[in-house]
Design an enzyme around this catalytic site. Sequence first.
Site, PDB file in Angstrom:
ATOM      1  N   THR A   1     149.301  25.916 -62.080  1.00 10.85           N
ATOM      2  CA  THR A   1     148.373  26.472 -63.068  1.00 10.85           C
ATOM      3  C   THR A   1     148.584  25.891 -64.452  1.00 10.85           C
ATOM      4  O   THR A   1     147.627  25.676 -65.205  1.00 10.85           O
ATOM      5  CB  THR A   1     148.513  28.007 -63.126  1.00 10.85           C
TER       6      THR A   1
ATOM      7  N   SER B   1     150.666  24.872 -56.037  1.00 14.35           N
ATOM      8  CA  SER B   1     151.900  25.045 -55.265  1.00 14.35           C
ATOM      9  C   SER B   1     151.674  25.702 -53.918  1.00 14.35           C
ATOM     10  O   SER B   1     152.496  25.542 -53.008  1.00 14.35           O
ATOM     11  CB  SER B   1     152.931  25.835 -56.080  1.00 14.35           C
TER      12      SER B   1
ATOM     13  N   THR C   1     153.239  28.776 -59.837  1.00 12.21           N
ATOM     14  CA  THR C   1     154.014  30.013 -59.710  1.00 12.21           C
ATOM     15  C   THR C   1     154.001  30.595 -58.299  1.00 12.21           C
ATOM     16  O   THR C   1     154.889  31.363 -57.945  1.00 12.21           O
ATOM     17  CB  THR C   1     153.497  31.076 -60.690  1.00 12.21           C
ATOM     18  N   ASP C   2     152.997  30.257 -57.476  1.00  8.34           N
ATOM     19  CA  ASP C   2     152.879  30.884 -56.161  1.00  8.34           C
ATOM     20  C   ASP C   2     154.115  30.653 -55.298  1.00  8.34           C
ATOM     21  O   ASP C   2     154.558  31.558 -54.581  1.00  8.34           O
ATOM     22  CB  ASP C   2     151.638  30.368 -55.428  1.00  8.34           C
TER      23      ASP C   2
END
Length: 333
Positions: free
Chosen positions: A12, A56, A87-88
């Site tokens: 992101t 990710s 971040t995932d």
Amino acid sequence: MRTLTLLSTGGTIATTAGEQGLSVAVGADDLLAAAERVWGSGGVRVQARDVHRMVSFAESIGDVLALARAVRTAARESDGVVVTHGTDTMEEAAFLVALTHDSPVPVAFTGAQRPFDDPAPDGPRNLASALRWVGDPRATGTGVGVVFDGKVVPAVGARKVHTLGLDAFRAPGRASVASVDADGVRVHATAPEVPVLLSPDVEPPRVDVVPQYLGADATGVRTSVAAGARGLVLSGFGAGNTTPDTTRACVELLGSGVPVGLASRVGAGPVSGLYADGGAELVRAGAVVMGDLSPWQARLLLAAALTHADSRDGVGELCGRWLASVGAVSGRG
């Protein structure tokens, strides 16, 4: 002057908005320029490199191992390494890199909850904080961490705790290693020393996570083994319990020599074999109690251990020693 390396992988922090949704469009140089507008260069020299550009949730184990190799190379050339990442899967990627990291050079994963072209992006400040952290001599020897919203948490035990909030990462039950703001770095705790358990040149065998939910049967267990999983991690109820069907199937697997890890679907707290016909039976049968690791990190630990040991007992002993060394609370059994 300390030399740092920025490795950009997408996520992101590097996305911009389009008609089809967010997509990765920003490279390492532009990310660095945006971060330097926050607090300046901080008296360090930064080399910026693109490793790959992807969100990710599309990453594979092979992609993260390629990143681990890039980190290994960067650690030979610089005093600190920052990885920008989605971040995932950040908690898994950071943990997997930690399993391979054999250098005192500090590594910080960071990212963003808002895209690069958001009116109020959080990425530049997160990246500036990560660079400031690894640029501080006190970060040397702290291993791999996650820097987000001004906090540095160890990769071991890190979890994403909010889907969209800016304070997105914590390590429940573990203290923040440091905090970073406009005034500099404040160190709060000692980071766990993480033993290397995996070569970045070796892809570990398949290990699946089997979730537990109301009324779950053993279909997930049998399907994973049939698909080639060399081990399983149970995302158990509470402190580590499983439905009767799952318990029976996993006791059989353990009896046949297949390693099984016991973790919890709860966001914080240790795992403990407490209940008959549940966690206690699994522990008696030889399941590995995974301490405070999330099921997703426990899966990677079990997979890494399988590159060193083939037997259920050998894998269990190796995981147990590793968990004890990083201060994971393993509860009873």
